[in-house]
Design a protein around this motif. Structure first.
Motif, PDB file in Angstrom:
ATOM      1  N   ILE A 111       0.842  -1.199   0.000  1.00 20.93           N
ATOM      2  CA  ILE A 111       0.000   0.000   0.000  1.00 20.93           C
ATOM      3  C   ILE A 111       0.875   1.246   0.000  1.00 20.93           C
ATOM      4  N   LEU A 112       0.318   2.352  -0.493  1.00 20.05           N
ATOM      5  CA  LEU A 112       1.046   3.610  -0.591  1.00 20.05           C
ATOM      6  C   LEU A 112       1.100   4.273   0.774  1.00 20.05           C
ATOM      7  N   SER A 113       2.160   3.976   1.525  1.00 22.26           N
ATOM      8  CA  SER A 113       2.358   4.573   2.840  1.00 22.26           C
ATOM      9  C   SER A 113       3.859   4.739   3.012  1.00 22.26           C
ATOM     10  N   GLY A 114       4.324   5.973   3.015  1.00 24.53           N
ATOM     11  CA  GLY A 114       5.750   6.239   2.994  1.00 24.53           C
ATOM     12  C   GLY A 114       6.195   6.379   1.550  1.00 24.53           C
ATOM     13  N   GLU A 115       7.505   6.408   1.329  1.00 23.94           N
ATOM     14  CA  GLU A 115       7.977   6.515  -0.056  1.00 23.94           C
ATOM     15  C   GLU A 115       9.081   5.510  -0.332  1.00 23.94           C
ATOM     16  N   ILE A 116       9.316   5.310  -1.624  1.00 23.60           N
ATOM     17  CA  ILE A 116      10.371   4.362  -2.044  1.00 23.60           C
ATOM     18  C   ILE A 116      11.259   5.087  -3.042  1.00 23.60           C
ATOM     19  N   SER A 117      12.563   4.902  -2.889  1.00 21.88           N
ATOM     20  CA  SER A 117      13.488   5.632  -3.762  1.00 21.88           C
ATOM     21  C   SER A 117      14.419   4.685  -4.523  1.00 21.88           C
ATOM     22  N   ARG A 118      14.236   3.382  -4.306  1.00 20.41           N
ATOM     23  CA  ARG A 118      15.116   2.443  -5.007  1.00 20.41           C
ATOM     24  C   ARG A 118      14.297   1.510  -5.885  1.00 20.41           C
TER      25      ARG A 118
END
Length: 144
Positions: A111-118
């Motif tokens: 689910i879309l909670s927080g972010e991802i950068s990799r």
């Protein structure tokens, strides 16, 4: 302390209730069961919810809906938790080994909670619309 001096704690042991041993005991004659009726007789007891032959409440009321037994085993995983994993290819087994989902989980969904950068590749793990967009924006892929 010696073996012959060991005693149970004060108040841990108490005498068994002896019923039907005269009026002096306080539990003579009817043995605390009152007079007559089903509950006074030996073997005379009924199951939970029994109402003396009347249609019991749980059968009088209408039944509605359905409760899924597998619903509790479908788990949600946050994007920020995926970010912290050391591997790039993520499936249900990886999530179980990392301790993000329970061992008896049947399926997982990001689910879309927080972010991802990799860059990560999801295999056999679902993702919501927003989570999928965030993963693909970071250069990853989602294969359900």
């Amino acid at each position: 302390m010696q073996l012959n001096t060991i005693k149970p704690a004060e108040g841990a042991k108490h005498a068994k209730k002896r019923v039907g041993r005269g009026i002096g005991s306080g539990l003579g004659k009817t043995c605390g069961r009152g007079h007559k009726g089903q509950k006074s007789r030996s073997g005379g007891f009924h199951k939970v919810g029994f109402e003396g032959g009347q249609m019991p409440l749980h059968r009088r009321l209408p039944k509605r809906g359905f409760v899924s037994l597998t619903n509790a085993r479908n788990v949600e995983v946050r994007l920020s938790e995926i970010q912290g994993l050391p591997v790039d290819e993520i499936d249900l087994l990886v999530l179980k080994q990392a301790g993000l989902v329970a061992g008896n989980a049947l399926s997982a969904k990001v689910i879309l909670s927080g972010e991802i950068s990799r860059k990560v590749a999801l295999k056999g793990v679902g993702a919501t619309k927003g989570a999928k967009a965030a993963i693909e924006a970071a250069g990853g892929s989602v294969a359900e």
